[in-house]
Design an enzyme around this catalytic site. Structure first.
Site, PDB file in Angstrom:
ATOM      1  N   TYR A   1       0.811  -1.210   0.000  1.00  0.00           N
ATOM      2  CA  TYR A   1       0.000   0.000   0.000  1.00  0.00           C
ATOM      3  C   TYR A   1       0.852   1.272   0.000  1.00  0.00           C
ATOM      4  O   TYR A   1       1.058   1.893  -1.035  1.00  0.00           O
ATOM      5  CB  TYR A   1      -0.952   0.002   1.203  1.00  0.00           C
TER       6      TYR A   1
ATOM      7  N   VAL B   1     -13.339  -4.902   3.886  1.00  0.00           N
ATOM      8  CA  VAL B   1     -13.394  -5.893   2.815  1.00  0.00           C
ATOM      9  C   VAL B   1     -14.040  -5.289   1.569  1.00  0.00           C
ATOM     10  O   VAL B   1     -15.133  -4.724   1.623  1.00  0.00           O
ATOM     11  CB  VAL B   1     -14.203  -7.129   3.258  1.00  0.00           C
TER      12      VAL B   1
END
Length: 396
Positions: free
Chosen positions: A233, A270
């Site tokens: 990330y 999610v």
């Protein structure tokens, strides 16, 4: 037809219309339970049909009583194929908004395109006059720019190959996975798709057309995560794109008079994309367990409701040293992260169910597509060809 979840790899190819409607209803009920806010009254949400974008639209509409225009790119039902979850979510949102007397219209098309920007500007001009909040929540794998070039995004490292333990969601086993470094052109492509260029295009187009209210705000969403995910990330291709997003916010604050542009760094949740990234599902499953045990877990709607109530609408907005709103504050709390890292060292195939919330991960995954909601009878036949009222009106 009777609709069942069909999961291929990390994508559910079906969506349940009643389940999606119930999911939207539950989110609206949560926002109403938090009380009304003094806030924006005319809101444009770019990427409005799922996840944080949908939660933002629900919070603006039912928390601030705002008129909302939502931009989405979804597929209607076709014969034996169900519509996408985002299609059903939008149909449900418009239905509930109408019941509460709230303006709600949607545009279904490519938000990156000039045509959709022009359509949105025309609709704002005719129906709302101006907008005072623009939420930018696009998640797309590719983007075609105005000059006809198509760019694709990748989730890769920008240094060396990154290898760590990971959770194989299909088998439930702990395995070792590697993420390769980006090839030439892939970093540029990811920045083009997921950086701030299109956000800036939208804001400049709205400003130039005179449909941006004086002292309007705009917010885009990002994720940074803890140190263990940095190679993917923060320091990976996606991280570079998000850094571009931050630079764009600063640039727009200087160049577009009266505008306040800000990036909100949100919590790990999610999504279809996160389910497919190596290493990340295991971190998420452990994080879910720890935050639920500590009483600090939030889903999309709780996160965005807190954003509106405590940060985005505050004056002054609480920002960190880089000018960011930090909605990942609870996730990155040392009490949470210390426990997550302790479990990370211990977790293996034999104890993964005990030490992490794999079931919670899957529960959130299925709920995205309208499945696993307790009040829905999934043995019943349902009508899959659901109309979105504002899109039907456009046809007339």
């Amino acid at each position: 037809m009777i609709v069942e979840p069909k999961v291929r790899e990390y994508i559910c190819t079906t969506a349940h219309p009643t389940g999606c409607e119930e999911n939207v209803r539950e989110q609206i009920a949560y926002v109403k339970s938090q009380g009304e806010m003094e806030g924006p009254k005319r809101v444009l949400v770019i990427g409005a049909s799922t996840g944080y974008g949908l939660a933002s639209r629900i919070t603006a509409a039912f928390g601030c009583k705002a008129a909302t225009l939502g931009i989405m790119f979804e597929r209607p039902a076709n014969g034996k194929r169900t519509a996408t979850a985002g299609w059903y979510n939008t149909a449900a949102f418009e239905k509930f908004a109408a019941e509460d007397g709230l303006y709600a219209k949607s545009i279904n098309g490519d938000a990156f395109s000039v045509a959709v920007k022009e359509q949105a500007i025309q609709m704002i001009r005719e129906d709302l006059g101006q907008v005072d909040l623009v939420v930018y929540s696009l998640a797309a794998p590719r983007r075609t720019t105005a000059d006809g070039v198509t760019y694709s995004s990748v989730l890769k490292t920008t240094g060396e190959t990154f290898t760590e333990k990971s959770l194989d969601l299909r088998s439930g086993e702990i395995v070792t996975k590697s993420v390769e470094p980006a090839a030439e052109g892939e970093l540029e492509g990811t920045i083009k798709v997921m950086g701030g260029e299109d956000w800036e295009d939208w804001m400049k187009a709205l400003s130039k057309a005179g449909v941006l209210a004086e002292h309007a705000k705009t917010v885009a969403y990002s994720y940074i995560g803890p140190e263990i995910t940095y190679p993917i990330y923060k320091d990976g291709t996606i991280g570079h794109a998000k850094q571009h997003l931050q630079k764009t916010a600063r640039k727009m604050n200087q160049e577009i008079e009266g505008l306040t542009a800000v990036v909100s760094v949100n919590k790990a949740l999610v999504t279809q994309a996160s389910a497919a990234i190596p290493i990340v599902p295991l971190y998420f499953a452990i994080l879910y367990k720890v935050m639920k045990e500590q009483g600090s877990h939030e889903g999309c709607i709780e996160q965005i409701s807190r954003l509106f109530h405590t940060k985005l609408l505050a004056d002054p907005m609480p920002l960190d040293a880089e000018g960011l709103i930090r909605m990942d504050d609870w996730e990155l709390d040392s009490k949470v992260q210390d426990e997550v890292m302790k479990i990370w060292q211990m977790v293996k195939t034999e104890n993964v169910k005990e030490l992490s919330d794999v079931d919670g991960f899957w529960e959130d995954f299925y709920r995205m597509f309208g499945f696993h909601l307790s009040h829905v009878d999934y043995t019943k036949d349902v009508e899959t060809d659901v109309k979105i009222p504002s899109l039907e009106d456009e046809k007339k």
